[in-house]
Design an enzyme around this catalytic site. Structure first.
Site, short mmCIF file in Angstrom:
data_model
loop_
_atom_site.label_atom_id
_atom_site.label_comp_id
_atom_site.label_asym_id
_atom_site.label_seq_id
_atom_site.Cartn_x
_atom_site.Cartn_y
_atom_site.Cartn_z
N HIS A 279 -20.54 8.80 -15.87
CA HIS A 279 -21.86 8.14 -15.86
C HIS A 279 -22.52 8.18 -17.22
O HIS A 279 -22.46 9.17 -17.94
CB HIS A 279 -22.76 8.65 -14.73
CG HIS A 279 -23.20 10.07 -14.78
ND1 HIS A 279 -24.33 10.48 -15.44
CD2 HIS A 279 -22.69 11.18 -14.21
CE1 HIS A 279 -24.50 11.78 -15.27
NE2 HIS A 279 -23.51 12.24 -14.53
N ASP B 154 -23.59 16.66 -19.29
CA ASP B 154 -23.77 15.88 -18.05
C ASP B 154 -24.44 14.56 -18.35
O ASP B 154 -25.65 14.47 -18.41
CB ASP B 154 -24.60 16.69 -17.07
CG ASP B 154 -24.77 16.00 -15.73
OD1 ASP B 154 -24.06 15.02 -15.47
OD2 ASP B 154 -25.61 16.46 -14.93
N HIS C 281 -29.04 20.01 -16.32
CA HIS C 281 -30.25 19.21 -16.12
C HIS C 281 -31.47 19.72 -16.90
O HIS C 281 -32.60 19.59 -16.46
CB HIS C 281 -30.58 19.08 -14.62
CG HIS C 281 -29.63 18.14 -13.91
ND1 HIS C 281 -29.72 17.84 -12.58
CD2 HIS C 281 -28.58 17.43 -14.39
CE1 HIS C 281 -28.76 16.98 -12.26
NE2 HIS C 281 -28.06 16.72 -13.34
N ASP D 221 -17.01 13.78 -14.42
CA ASP D 221 -18.43 14.11 -14.59
C ASP D 221 -18.56 15.58 -14.97
O ASP D 221 -18.27 16.45 -14.16
CB ASP D 221 -19.14 13.81 -13.26
CG ASP D 221 -20.66 13.92 -13.37
OD1 ASP D 221 -21.16 14.20 -14.46
OD2 ASP D 221 -21.32 13.71 -12.34
N GLU E 205 -26.59 7.41 -12.04
CA GLU E 205 -25.93 8.44 -11.24
C GLU E 205 -26.96 9.49 -10.85
O GLU E 205 -26.99 9.97 -9.71
CB GLU E 205 -24.80 9.10 -12.05
CG GLU E 205 -23.90 10.03 -11.21
CD GLU E 205 -24.36 11.48 -11.14
OE1 GLU E 205 -23.73 12.26 -10.42
OE2 GLU E 205 -25.37 11.85 -11.78
N GLU E 206 -27.82 9.82 -11.79
CA GLU E 206 -28.79 10.90 -11.56
C GLU E 206 -29.87 10.53 -10.56
O GLU E 206 -30.58 11.38 -10.07
CB GLU E 206 -29.42 11.34 -12.90
CG GLU E 206 -28.41 11.88 -13.92
CD GLU E 206 -27.79 13.22 -13.53
OE1 GLU E 206 -28.06 13.72 -12.44
OE2 GLU E 206 -27.00 13.75 -14.35
ZN ZN Z 1 -23.38 14.19 -13.79
#
Ligand code: ZN
Ligand code: NAG
Ligand code: NAG
Ligand code: NAG
Ligand code: NAG
Ligand code: NAG
Ligand code: NAG
Ligand code: NAG
Length: 507
Positions: free
Chosen positions: A291, A303, A449, A364, A335-336
């Site tokens: 992604h 990520d 994140h 991912d 994606e998130e």
């Molecule tokens: Zn991811």
């Protein structure tokens, strides 16, 4: 429905008309046009003179230096968002994300016309919860958590009402009789959180508090609201507290409650980038994806900058070879926000296009700092036939290098969901997110994140090995699918077979 692929220029123009100006992508493209000349296109005769792809050789072309240079580039790109976000990010809609899209397209288009590079625009949803609160019986529940995609309460102010115990799991209309003017208290289970919030709104609840039906935090999302459907503002609490209040309510007690949510949920247009080899058997497509977007909190270099970089580098090195089967690289957006780009893609494949995709491989988070070598625990009983063969390719690879691997749940946390749900075999590898590493007890990605998911958040040894494994998967299936199960024609779609949509629970 047929695909609606457009040329990137057209897409950018459309998006500009939609008042979301991807200036970063535009300026990057202009810069590229003036600075570089694309190399000449490879014709069929030149392609046929290339050697058939060889895994050992393709892997040897993957280097630390190339991965590092791309990671630096992505971090620089994330900095395009500094002005609006106050920090680097590649979240959808940001300049950092549009510049990422521009970079991906440019990197693929400059490869002698080896790939057909297209963009697929789609409508996604952004959600940002700025603040939330709730009280039951004048106390703030200790386990109170937000629900992603919750709409704000009116004027972002608290709503006050009696707590109403919704019957059963709150999945049918009857369960909500008499909820009007009250705050719905709903148990998790049987149907999606979004269904509960929609039913609560339909029957006039002021808001909803959803409590867990199993130990642990609820960390859920209400999902993308269907058009024209009202959704109640919602928050979550754990089972222990939930059971306590449910018992009091069922004993006939009256409990006062309040809920407050300040959030933004809104539509936004973004794009998937798809690049397919111009040669190779079009009836047997080997597909893989990563992604392109990050969360708003940070630049997302692990990520999923890592997967994006791995795919770009493998795509570049693959041009030294010829493939038997078409190889299709996908760079998903949103994606998130709940796997929106990959789901949109898989949902809109015609039956003919679907049947030609022999497998989908998800990449991912390839380089988590305290990594483990994770393989999605797919199988041929619960998942489309071929998913297990793919899992074994990864296991054999790690085993052959004497590396430990960990099987992790194939439960919907990344972009394979849409494929599996549409009958396409799938699987993938990862290096770990918020869980602890079993060998040393420390979290796998300390910056998951967060703002610190930058270049220093990359384990370069794992990044190299995982990218070489991606090269191995592409070389193996790009050269031959003769040992891979043929596609079973299935139109079965089990929409709730996965508990997660990305990092959030959906039911
Ligand atoms: Zn991811
Ligand atoms: C792939 O390349 C390696 C190294 O050049 C060679 O030893 C091997 O035989 C090749 N494999 C195939 C299947 O051609
Ligand atoms: C964006 O912010 C980061 C972190 O403060 C900084 O390293 C980077 O240079 C900035 N980039 C731009 C383009 O301003
Ligand atoms: C490129 O891919 C798009 C999307 O699948 C397709 O519509 C188009 O025909 C392809 N172009 C070529 C030249 O193959
Ligand atoms: C939540 O509401 C309670 C009760 O009104 C209040 O005491 C508390 O400060 C609020 N918390 C937040 C984070 O707003
Ligand atoms: C709804 O309220 C009415 C009137 O008070 C009552 O007769 C009925 O039993 C209630 N239904 C439920 C499901 O609580
Ligand atoms: C694999 O795991 C075992 C048991 O935890 C450990 O002793 C060994 O060092 C690990 N091997 C590698 C290559 O990490
Ligand atoms: C698979 O099913 C679809 C939808 O029913 C049908 O259109 C298609 O012809 C089938 N293909 C094969 C190979 O059976």
């Amino acid at each position: 429905m047929k695909f609606d692929f457009l040329t990137s220029t057209l897409v950018l123009a459309n998006i500009a008309n939609a008042a979301i100006l991807p200036q970063a992508a535009l300026s990057l493209e202009n810069e590229i046009e003036t600075m570089e000349t694309y190399l000449g296109l490879l014709g069929p005769s030149e392609i046929s003179e290339l050697p058939l792809v060889n895994s050992t050789e393709l892997q040897a072309l993957i280097t630390h230096e190339a991965l590092f240079a791309r990671a630096e580039k992505l971090y620089e790109i994330a900095g395009h968002s500094n002005k609006s976000y106050g920090h680097p990010t590649r979240v959808i809609g940001s300049k950092g994300h549009w510049a990422t899209i521009g970079y991906i397209e440019h990197e693929l288009k400059k490869l002698h016309g080896y790939y057909n590079v297209t963009t697929q625009p789609f409508k996604a949803f952004m959600s940002e919860i700025f603040s939330f609160n709730a009280t039951i019986d004048d106390e703030v529940p200790k386990s109170l958590v937000e629900m992603d995609m919750s709409p704000p309460t009116p004027k972002k102010a608290p709503v006050y009402g009696e707590l109403f115990l919704v019957s059963n799991s709150g999945c049918t209309d009857d369960d909500y009789a008499n909820v009007t003017g009250k705050i719905a208290f709903v148990k998790r289970g049987e149907c999606a959180f979004g269904d509960k919030a929609q039913l609560a709104a339909k029957y006039g609840a002021l808001a909803a508090i959803i409590y867990n039906n199993e130990p642990g935090e609820i960390r859920g999302t209400l999902g993308v609201p269907p058009e024209g459907v009202k959704v109640a503002s919602a928050v979550g609490i754990n089972k222990e507290e939930g059971d306590k209040y449910a018992k009091l309510l069922s004993e006939g007690q009256t409990l006062k409650a309040s809920v407050q949510v300040d959030s933004y949920v809104g539509p936004i247009t973004t794009v998937n980038v798809i690049a397919e080899t111009n040669h190779g058997d079009p009836d047997n497509v080997v597909m893989l994806g990563a992604h392109s977007d990050s969360v708003a909190a940070g630049p997302g270099i692990n990520d999923d900058g890592s997967g994006t970089i791995s795919l770009l580098e493998v795509a570049k090195q693959l041009t030294n070879y010829r493939v038997e089967n078409k190889v299709r690289f996908a760079f998903w957006a949103a994606e998130e926000e709940g796997l929106l780009g990959s789901n949109y893609y898989a949902d809109n494949l015609t039956p003919g296009e679907n049947e030609k995709i022999r497998l989908f491989m998800d990449y991912d988070m390839m380089a988590s700092p305290n990594y483990e070598y994770e393989v999605y625990d797919a199988n041929n009983v619960d998942n489309p036939k071929g998913s297990e063969e793919l899992k074994n390719l990864y296991i054999d690879y790690y085993t052959s290098l004497g590396l430990n691997y960990t099987l992790i749940p194939f439960d919907g946390r990344s972009d394979y969901v849409g494929f599996i749900e549409h009958g396409i075999p799938g699987g993938g590898i990862a290096a770990g997110a918020e869980k602890d590493n079993a060998e040393n007890g420390e979290v796998l990605d300390r910056c998951y994140h967060q703002l610190c998911d930058d270049i220093s958040n990359i384990a370069w040894d794992a990044f190299l090995i995982n990218t070489q494994l991606i090269a191995h998967s592409v070389a193996t299936y790009g050269a031959s699918l003769k040992d891979f199960p043929v596609r079973v024609n299935t139109t079965d779609v089990n929409a709730l077979s996965f508990a997660y949509r990305g990092d959030k629970l959906i039911f």
